[in-house]
Design a protein around this motif. Sequence first.
Motif, PDB file in Angstrom:
ATOM      1  N   ILE A 356      30.016  11.628  -3.424  1.00  0.00           N
ATOM      2  CA  ILE A 356      31.175  10.762  -3.694  1.00  0.00           C
ATOM      3  C   ILE A 356      31.264   9.657  -2.652  1.00  0.00           C
ATOM      4  CG2 ILE A 356      33.704  10.730  -3.714  1.00  0.00           C
ATOM      5  CD1 ILE A 356      33.495  13.574  -4.978  1.00  0.00           C
ATOM      6  N   THR A 357      30.985   9.974  -1.405  1.00  0.00           N
ATOM      7  CA  THR A 357      31.017   8.961  -0.336  1.00  0.00           C
ATOM      8  C   THR A 357      29.987   7.863  -0.590  1.00  0.00           C
ATOM      9  OG1 THR A 357      31.725  10.657   1.232  1.00  0.00           O
ATOM     10  CG2 THR A 357      30.850   8.624   2.169  1.00  0.00           C
ATOM     11  N   SER A 358      28.841   8.272  -1.195  1.00  0.00           N
ATOM     12  CA  SER A 358      27.789   7.280  -1.482  1.00  0.00           C
ATOM     13  C   SER A 358      28.223   6.273  -2.542  1.00  0.00           C
ATOM     14  CB  SER A 358      26.507   7.991  -1.934  1.00  0.00           C
ATOM     15  OG  SER A 358      26.685   8.576  -3.214  1.00  0.00           O
ATOM     16  N   TYR A 359      29.312   6.591  -3.296  1.00  0.00           N
ATOM     17  CA  TYR A 359      29.819   5.684  -4.317  1.00  0.00           C
ATOM     18  C   TYR A 359      30.573   4.502  -3.702  1.00  0.00           C
ATOM     19  CZ  TYR A 359      28.897   9.213  -7.942  1.00  0.00           C
ATOM     20  OH  TYR A 359      28.314  10.098  -8.795  1.00  0.00           O
ATOM     21  N   LYS A 360      30.824   4.567  -2.417  1.00  0.00           N
ATOM     22  CA  LYS A 360      31.651   3.546  -1.749  1.00  0.00           C
ATOM     23  C   LYS A 360      31.093   2.129  -1.945  1.00  0.00           C
ATOM     24  CE  LYS A 360      33.595   2.458   2.784  1.00  0.00           C
ATOM     25  NZ  LYS A 360      33.653   2.835   4.207  1.00  0.00           N
ATOM     26  N   ASP A 361      29.774   2.012  -1.883  1.00  0.00           N
ATOM     27  CA  ASP A 361      29.139   0.693  -2.016  1.00  0.00           C
ATOM     28  C   ASP A 361      28.429   0.524  -3.355  1.00  0.00           C
ATOM     29  OD1 ASP A 361      29.897  -0.020   0.661  1.00  0.00           O
ATOM     30  OD2 ASP A 361      28.245   1.247   1.386  1.00  0.00           O
ATOM     31  N   SER A 362      28.833   1.331  -4.338  1.00  0.00           N
ATOM     32  CA  SER A 362      28.188   1.269  -5.647  1.00  0.00           C
ATOM     33  C   SER A 362      28.553  -0.016  -6.395  1.00  0.00           C
ATOM     34  CB  SER A 362      28.616   2.482  -6.484  1.00  0.00           C
ATOM     35  OG  SER A 362      28.138   2.374  -7.806  1.00  0.00           O
ATOM     36  N   GLN A 363      27.653  -0.462  -7.255  1.00  0.00           N
ATOM     37  CA  GLN A 363      27.907  -1.624  -8.097  1.00  0.00           C
ATOM     38  C   GLN A 363      28.872  -1.274  -9.235  1.00  0.00           C
ATOM     39  OE1 GLN A 363      26.625  -4.725  -7.500  1.00  0.00           O
ATOM     40  NE2 GLN A 363      25.812  -3.825  -5.609  1.00  0.00           N
ATOM     41  N   ASP A 364      28.989   0.035  -9.498  1.00  0.00           N
ATOM     42  CA  ASP A 364      29.860   0.513 -10.570  1.00  0.00           C
ATOM     43  C   ASP A 364      31.296   0.616 -10.034  1.00  0.00           C
ATOM     44  OD1 ASP A 364      31.284   1.935 -12.497  1.00  0.00           O
ATOM     45  OD2 ASP A 364      29.541   3.134 -13.078  1.00  0.00           O
TER      46      ASP A 364
END
Length: 383
Positions: A356-364
Amino acid sequence: MQIYVYYSIVFFSIIIIFLYFYILWEKIYEIYKNNKRKRYLDEILDLVDTSINTITSTGNVDSVDIRLFSPYFISNMKMKIIEDRLIYYIENFKDIPLKPIIEFVEKLGLVDMQINCLLKNNMHTKALACKTLGEMRSKKAIKYIMREVKSPSSDIQYNALLALAKIGDEIAFTYAFNSITSSIFLNERSLIEIIQSFEGDKKYVYNHMINCENDLLSCIFIKSAVSIKDSSLGENISKFLSSSSSEKKIASIKALSSMEDKRYIHDIAECLKNKNWEIRAVAAKALGLFGDSSILASLTESLSDSQWFVRYNSAQSILLIDKDLHSLPSIFNGNDKFAKDIIAAEIENLGFMDKITSYKDSQDINKRQLCYSISKYIKEVND
């Protein structure tokens, strides 16, 4: 007083000396027996192996002269070597025809000898005889083993039922279980082990015993049915999802989920509404095994259950099914604190937080929003 001390020392010294010589004698006798057995072994094994090869190649027991074995039956040790070798063939060589070998064992009189042991009063002798008769797979012994099924000794009952399982006669096996409905001295684990050891038509046995009037036995057969994963058994088991018996309902949910029989997934999901919280908890856990996203809505609703175990199992199942975490935004955007608490706890327990933390810089944008919502909630709770 001092003289009593001396007498005690002498007395215990004598006991220790006798004990030493007894142990020494036992050790010497054991070595003697092993050496004696080794002297007989090659000759007897060669005779047995030759006889088995002749029987399996001709398919005829009469092709072997039984009189060749007569000299060896005057010694218990020699007879035991013969018995052990024949059982070795029956137990380990499933690719050879067993019927003529079993007939050969009967013709030698080994089955009759063990049946005679069942007539003795010694419990250990009876249990060992049941075990040996099972290993011999002789149907001749069935009626004698059946008499021991109701024995008050758990050791005898276990070996008698296991013997019937190895012999593989469906009628005798089901009759034996039906006859002990009021005299079961074995635990569930032992009964399941016996049932799963059955070497006959398992489908016949399961279909009969799943419908047994005794709820305990019915549940045990339902649980053990998982081992054969037969879809036709699923049809028989599924009817207990609507049973008034909580034990049968729980056993059925576990069995169907372990079989991963998706035909009944929505019937199991309906059990999330049952008034019995244990059934709801079992259903919530079971649904996670199917990996089917169609029941995520039902599991999400169960996150608000009044019972902690139901919420806990629902959270685990959601995270097990929804690996991309698509269902989490609706949970964290809602107002149900129970649901948020339990899913947040499981996210941390199952190690999903790094993802979930890796979603912080996601394009989505949805992933970024999910990361923000969960991180914010966990921070608020910890503060």
